[in-house]
Design a protein around this motif. Structure first.
Motif, PDB file in Angstrom:
ATOM      1  N   ALA A 224       9.883  26.828  79.637  1.00 38.51           N
ATOM      2  CA  ALA A 224      11.270  27.129  80.016  1.00 38.51           C
ATOM      3  C   ALA A 224      12.012  25.900  80.525  1.00 38.51           C
ATOM      4  N   MET A 225      11.248  24.892  81.014  1.00 36.11           N
ATOM      5  CA  MET A 225      11.876  23.679  81.561  1.00 36.11           C
ATOM      6  C   MET A 225      12.605  22.878  80.481  1.00 36.11           C
ATOM      7  N   THR A 226      12.266  23.110  79.212  1.00 35.27           N
ATOM      8  CA  THR A 226      12.885  22.313  78.142  1.00 35.27           C
ATOM      9  C   THR A 226      14.230  22.890  77.689  1.00 35.27           C
ATOM     10  N   GLY A 227      14.673  23.957  78.326  1.00 35.62           N
ATOM     11  CA  GLY A 227      16.010  24.490  78.070  1.00 35.62           C
ATOM     12  C   GLY A 227      16.269  24.849  76.617  1.00 35.62           C
ATOM     13  N   GLN A 228      17.347  24.283  76.062  1.00 30.38           N
ATOM     14  CA  GLN A 228      17.758  24.619  74.706  1.00 30.38           C
ATOM     15  C   GLN A 228      16.695  24.265  73.669  1.00 30.38           C
ATOM     16  N   ASP A 229      15.903  23.226  73.934  1.00 33.71           N
ATOM     17  CA  ASP A 229      14.812  22.860  73.010  1.00 33.71           C
ATOM     18  C   ASP A 229      13.824  24.010  72.867  1.00 33.71           C
ATOM     19  N   ALA A 230      13.615  24.741  73.951  1.00 31.33           N
ATOM     20  CA  ALA A 230      12.693  25.882  73.923  1.00 31.33           C
ATOM     21  C   ALA A 230      13.183  26.920  72.924  1.00 31.33           C
ATOM     22  N   VAL A 231      14.485  27.115  72.873  1.00 35.36           N
ATOM     23  CA  VAL A 231      15.069  28.091  71.943  1.00 35.36           C
ATOM     24  C   VAL A 231      14.909  27.605  70.505  1.00 35.36           C
ATOM     25  N   ASN A 232      15.109  26.298  70.285  1.00 33.92           N
ATOM     26  CA  ASN A 232      14.950  25.718  68.937  1.00 33.92           C
ATOM     27  C   ASN A 232      13.510  25.869  68.445  1.00 33.92           C
ATOM     28  N   VAL A 233      12.536  25.624  69.361  1.00 34.19           N
ATOM     29  CA  VAL A 233      11.112  25.772  69.022  1.00 34.19           C
ATOM     30  C   VAL A 233      10.824  27.229  68.652  1.00 34.19           C
ATOM     31  N   ALA A 234      11.355  28.152  69.455  1.00 32.35           N
ATOM     32  CA  ALA A 234      11.145  29.578  69.197  1.00 32.35           C
ATOM     33  C   ALA A 234      11.703  29.966  67.827  1.00 32.35           C
ATOM     34  N   GLU A 235      12.864  29.417  67.489  1.00 30.05           N
ATOM     35  CA  GLU A 235      13.501  29.724  66.209  1.00 30.05           C
ATOM     36  C   GLU A 235      12.630  29.242  65.043  1.00 30.05           C
ATOM     37  N   SER A 236      12.107  27.996  65.152  1.00 32.25           N
ATOM     38  CA  SER A 236      11.275  27.421  64.082  1.00 32.25           C
ATOM     39  C   SER A 236       9.975  28.199  63.890  1.00 32.25           C
ATOM     40  N   PHE A 237       9.282  28.485  64.972  1.00 31.69           N
ATOM     41  CA  PHE A 237       8.021  29.235  64.885  1.00 31.69           C
ATOM     42  C   PHE A 237       8.261  30.625  64.322  1.00 31.69           C
ATOM     43  N   ASN A 238       9.372  31.237  64.752  1.00 27.37           N
ATOM     44  CA  ASN A 238       9.669  32.598  64.307  1.00 27.37           C
ATOM     45  C   ASN A 238       9.936  32.652  62.802  1.00 27.37           C
ATOM     46  N   GLU A 239      10.641  31.659  62.296  1.00 27.47           N
ATOM     47  CA  GLU A 239      10.931  31.596  60.854  1.00 27.47           C
ATOM     48  C   GLU A 239       9.648  31.539  60.030  1.00 27.47           C
ATOM     49  N   GLN A 240       8.668  30.765  60.529  1.00 24.00           N
ATOM     50  CA  GLN A 240       7.427  30.536  59.785  1.00 24.00           C
ATOM     51  C   GLN A 240       6.397  31.646  59.966  1.00 24.00           C
ATOM     52  N   LEU A 241       6.337  32.221  61.183  1.00 25.43           N
ATOM     53  CA  LEU A 241       5.210  33.116  61.497  1.00 25.43           C
ATOM     54  C   LEU A 241       5.597  34.550  61.846  1.00 25.43           C
ATOM     55  N   ASP A 242       6.886  34.838  61.948  1.00 28.23           N
ATOM     56  CA  ASP A 242       7.320  36.163  62.414  1.00 28.23           C
ATOM     57  C   ASP A 242       6.696  36.475  63.779  1.00 28.23           C
ATOM     58  N   VAL A 243       7.041  35.670  64.743  1.00 27.88           N
ATOM     59  CA  VAL A 243       6.519  35.818  66.101  1.00 27.88           C
ATOM     60  C   VAL A 243       6.911  37.194  66.651  1.00 27.88           C
ATOM     61  N   THR A 244       5.977  37.845  67.357  1.00 24.76           N
ATOM     62  CA  THR A 244       6.261  39.188  67.892  1.00 24.76           C
ATOM     63  C   THR A 244       6.727  39.167  69.346  1.00 24.76           C
ATOM     64  N   GLY A 245       6.468  38.048  70.019  1.00 26.83           N
ATOM     65  CA  GLY A 245       6.876  37.969  71.420  1.00 26.83           C
ATOM     66  C   GLY A 245       6.815  36.546  71.931  1.00 26.83           C
TER      67      GLY A 245
END
Length: 452
Positions: A224-245
Motif C-alpha cells: 500500500a505504501m507504493t500508492g498509485q503504483d500499487a494500483v498499476n501492479v494490480a491492474e497488470s496482474f489482473n489482466e494476465q491472471l484474473d486475480v480473485t482478491g
C-alpha cells in the motif's frame, strides 16, 4: 495509522458542514472541491476521484438531503456510503472449496511482503476459521524465500511443503496438492515467485502454475505504501491472471491510502485482507464500511470488539469487573490487563477505533511509546507481592528500592502510584454509572492521564 493525512483533511472538511441547519448548493461545491483535493493528495486514481465526486455531488444535492432537518449530517452520510461503495461495499470473504483442499495462489512483486503474508493468512485461517492449512514454498528463484517460509512454518507449528530450488514451481504445486489431500489439509497456500517488476517470463510461469493447481483463489499481495503504483501492479496482474482478491500490506505505515481506495474501482477486484503490522497475527479481513468509518473519524467499534474477543480472557474480565466495583483492583490485575491490551495492538491505534476519540483534546498527537509502557511494567515487576496487593504501604525506602530495581526514578514511581489511584477511582465511577448506582456524573477521561 494508514490514511492519516486523508482522514485529517476529510474530517476537517466535513466538520464545517456537519452542524449546518441549511446547506446551499455553493456549500456542497466548496466541500467537494476540498474532498477532491484531499483524495488526489492521497494518491487516489484521478478517474476514480472524478467519478466519486460526481456521485456524491448528485446525491448530496438531491431533495432528500437538501430538505432534511439535518442536511449537514445527511451529506456526511452520503460521503460515508459512497466511500464504502468505492472500496467494495461489503466484505469479500476468502473462498472455500466444498471438496478440500481449497487452493490459494499467492502472487505479487518482490518486496510487497508476499511470503510473510502467506504465513499470516495461514495463521488467520487456523485461528479464526479452525482450518488446517499447508504452506507451499514455490519461489525457487529466491532461496531466502524458501528458508523464510520454513522458518515461519516452524514458528506457527505448521507444515511447509518444499522440494528445494531445483524443481519447477509447476511440479512443486502438483506434488503439494497431492500431499495435502493425503494428509487431509483443507487449505493449500502456494507462495509463488516474485520479480522486481512484471515480466513475460514471470507471467508465463504463473499461468502454468494456475493451470496445474486450478486455484480457488489467486490473491495478489500489494504494498500500500507504493500508492498509485500499487494500483498499476494490480491492474497488470489482473489482466494476465484474473486475480480473485487483493491483500494490501503495510496499511499501518505512513501511507496516503490511495491504493486501498482505488484498487477495487480500477480492477474490479475486491480487497480481501489488510496487513496492519509486522507481527504474524496482524492480518485483518478488509471491511470497506469499517475502513470508511475510520477514515471519516467515526471509529471502528466492530474491529475493536473482535480484537478484544480474540485477546481478552473472559474469566479474568469477569473477575476484574467484580474487583472494579469494590475498588479491589491490584497491580497484578493491572499487569494482566496490560498484557491483554498489548496483544490487541498499539494502544493509539485501538483508541482511534473508538468513535469520537479523534476529536478529544490531545488525542490527535497521542503516540504511546513502547519504552514508556516498558518503564511502567518494570516498576510494577520490581514491587513485592504485598506492595502489588496494597500500594498504600509504600514509603520512601520502598519507593527508592523499586526505582533502583526498575532503572527508573522515584518521581516516575510516584507518578505511577498517583495515576493508578486515579484509575481505580475512575473505574469505580464507571462501574457505578453502568450499574445505575451512581448519582453524580463522572468526570470521564478529562482529568485522567494514561499511566504510560
Amino acid at each position: 495509522m494508514a490514511f492519516e493525512g486523508l482522514a485529517e483533511r476529510l474530517q476537517g472538511t466535513l466538520t464545517k458542514i456537519r452542524g449546518k441547519g441549511k446547506v446551499s448548493e455553493q456549500d456542497i461545491k466548496e466541500m467537494m472541491r476540498e474532498v477532491r483535493l484531499a483524495l488526489l493528495e492521497a494518491d487516489v486514481n484521478f478517474k476514480v476521484v472524478k467519478q466519486f465526486i460526481a456521485s456524491v455531488k448528485e446525491k448530496a444535492l438531491g431533495q432528500e438531503v437538501m430538505k432534511s432537518l439535518t442536511p449537514g449530517q445527511q451529506v456526511i452520510k452520503v460521503v460515508n456510503e459512497e466511500l464504502t461503495a468505492l472500496m467494495g461495499g461489503e466484505q469479500s470473504k476468502i473462498a472455500v472449496n466444498n471438496k478440500p483442499p481449497t487452493v490459494v495462489m499467492m502472487v505479487g512483486l518482490q518486496g510487497a511482503g508476499k511470503t510473510t503474508t502467506t504465513a499470516k493468512l495461514a495463521n488467520h485461517l487456523r485461528k479464526k476459521h479452525n482450518r488446517n492449512p499447508m504452506l507451499v514454498a514455490a519461489d525457487i528463484y529466491r532461496p531466502a524465500a524458501i528458508k523464510q517460509l520454513e522458518t515461519l512454518g516452524k514458528q506457527l507449528s505448521m507444515p511447509v511443503f518444499s522440494l528445494g530450488d531445483q524443481v519447477s514451481p509447476v511440479e512443486i504445486a502438483k506434488q503439494a496438492i497431492a500431499k495435502a489431500k493425503e494428509e487431509h489439509h483443507d487449505y493449500v497456500l502456494i507462495d509463488t515467485a516474485g520479480r522486481l517488476h512484471i515480466d513475460e517470463k514471470l507471467m508465463d510461469e504463473l499461468q502454468q502454475v494456475k493451470e496445474i493447481a486450478k486455484p480457488d483463489e489467486i490473491l495478489l499481495v500489494v504494498d500500500a505504501m507504493t500508492g498509485q503504483d500499487a494500483v498499476n501492479v494490480a491492474e497488470s496482474f489482473n489482466e494476465q491472471l484474473d486475480v480473485t482478491g487483493v491483500v494490501l500490506t503495510k496499511l499501518d505505515g505512513d501511507t496516503r491510502g490511495g491504493a486501498a481506495i482505488s484498487v477495487k474501482a480500477v480492477t474490479n477486484t475486491p480487497i480481501k485482507f489488510a496487513g496492519m503490522g509486522e507481527k504474524i497475527d496482524q492480518l485483518e479481513p478488509f471491511h470497506p464500511e469499517r475502513m470508511a468509518s475510520r477514515i471519516l473519524g467515526m471509529g471502528d467499534v466492530l474491529t475493536l470488539i473482535e480484537k478484544a474477543q480474540m485477546n481478552v480472557d473472559e474469566e479474568k474480565a469477569r473477575e476484574l469487573e467484580k474487583k472494579m466495583k469494590n475498588m479491589d483492583i491490584t497491580f497484578d490485575d493491572f499487569l494482566d490487563q496490560l498484557d491483554q491490551v498489548r496483544n490487541m495492538g498499539p494502544l493509539d491505534e485501538l483508541l482511534n477505533m473508538m468513535p469520537g476519540m479523534n476529536k478529544m483534546k490531545g488525542m490527535k498527537d497521542l503516540k504511546v511509546d513502547d519504552k514508556q509502557i516498558g518503564h511502567v511494567e518494570a516498576i510494577v515487576r520490581s514491587m513485592t507481592p504485598m506492595e502489588k496487593q496494597d500500594p498504600s504501604i509504600m514509603n520512601a525506602s520502598r519507593k527508592r528500592r523499586i526505582a533502583k530495581g526498575s532503572g527508573t526514578s522515584i518521581q516516575e514511581v510516584n507518578r505511577l502510584l498517583k495515576q493508578f489511584d486515579e484509575m481505580k477511582k475512575m473505574m469505580k465511577q464507571m462501574s457505578n454509572m453502568t450499574s445505575g448506582k451512581g448519582k453524580k456524573k463522572g468526570k470521564g477521561f478529562g482529568g485522567l492521564k494514561l499511566p504510560f
